[in-house]
Design a protein around this motif. Structure first.
Motif: not given
Length: 268
Positions: A92, A103-105, A217, A240
């Motif tokens: 990330i 940016s994120q998950l 993501i 990914s």
């Protein structure tokens, strides 16, 4: 009624969960009366149980008698999804470095997108949530990806209930959203523009784990960049695949820890 139940048959465990659950939607310290009102647990019972939780470090009491989450509970909570967060964090970070955007998950937690990791960008983008926060699945790109690629029953159950409108742009028509999810599944990604908060837009892709959806993501940018977000797809898909490869040896249940429980969406 024995034990002062506000809800007939409610166990002590259920009362404790209701008390702690009040703090899921509140960032400030609360009085015992507020906890009782929000949890539905009688004040006398709240007084007793909160005392025990404070003694055990799960809650803490301020100088004015108000109550907030304790450090011990916070420390225990960090173990939920820790394997996924620690494994995915460098990727990330790489996603943020390559896109220069937030940016994120996220994973599915009941009917919400639960944010496991997030790296903030340098540009000012309205923030709708935080790490550990939840947002409705239908109003976020990561949530739409989860609805599009998770097992069919998840989407069917979700669309059977009223959809909360976060902004005037949130897609709350179930039929329209179903068509959008079909399109997202076909093209391999989902997008949003000002659906969760004005001024922000997002794009997300799924992350697979042994043939099943593991998480999603995405990147978040200012809404005036919405049209250009697809240019990040090569990076998103590459990251990914890296996360998929890095987590393949860890069972999905271990990766996710204590998530995917029956929660209700709430402002984060």
């Amino acid at each position: 009624m024995a034990g002062g139940n506000a809800v007939p048959g409610q166990s002590v465990t259920a009362k404790v969960m209701a008390i702690i659950g009040v703090f899921e939607t509140s960032r400030r310290a609360l009085s015992l009366s507020e906890i009782s009102r929000e949890s539905g647990v009688p004040l006398t019972t709240v007084h007793r149980l909160v005392g025990e939780l404070v003694e055990g470090g799960m809650l803490s009491r301020g100088p004015n008698g108000s109550v907030q989450l304790g450090l011990r509970l916070w420390a225990i909570a960090q173990n939920a999804g820790r394997a996924l967060r620690e494994t995915a964090r460098p990727y990330i970070q790489d996603l943020h470095t390559l896109t220069q955007e937030m940016s994120q998950l996220a994973v599915r937690d009941g009917d919400s997108a639960l944010y496991i990791e997030r790296i903030h960008g340098s540009s000012r983008v309205p923030r709708a949530s935080r790490v550990g926060g939840r947002l409705p699945l239908h109003s976020t790109a990561v949530g739409k990806v989860i609805l599009a690629f998770d097992e069919p029953w998840v989407r069917e159950a979700y669309l059977a209930h009223p959809l909360a409108r976060r902004t005037a742009h949130t897609h709350v028509d179930a039929r329209r959203l179903a068509d959008e999810l079909d399109e997202a599944r076909e093209r391999g990604y989902a997008t949003t523009s000002e659906e969760v908060r004005l001024g922000s837009a997002s794009i997300a892709v799924p992350v697979w784990h042994t043939g099943k959806l593991g998480c999603a993501i995405g990147v978040v940018a200012a809404s005036d960049k919405a049209a250009g977000l697809p240019r990040h797809l090569p990076v998103l898909r590459g990251i990914s695949k890296q996360i998929e490869k890095a987590t393949a040896h860890v069972p999905l249940e271990t990766l996710l820890g204590a998530v995917k429980g029956p929660h209700t969406s709430a402002p984060a």
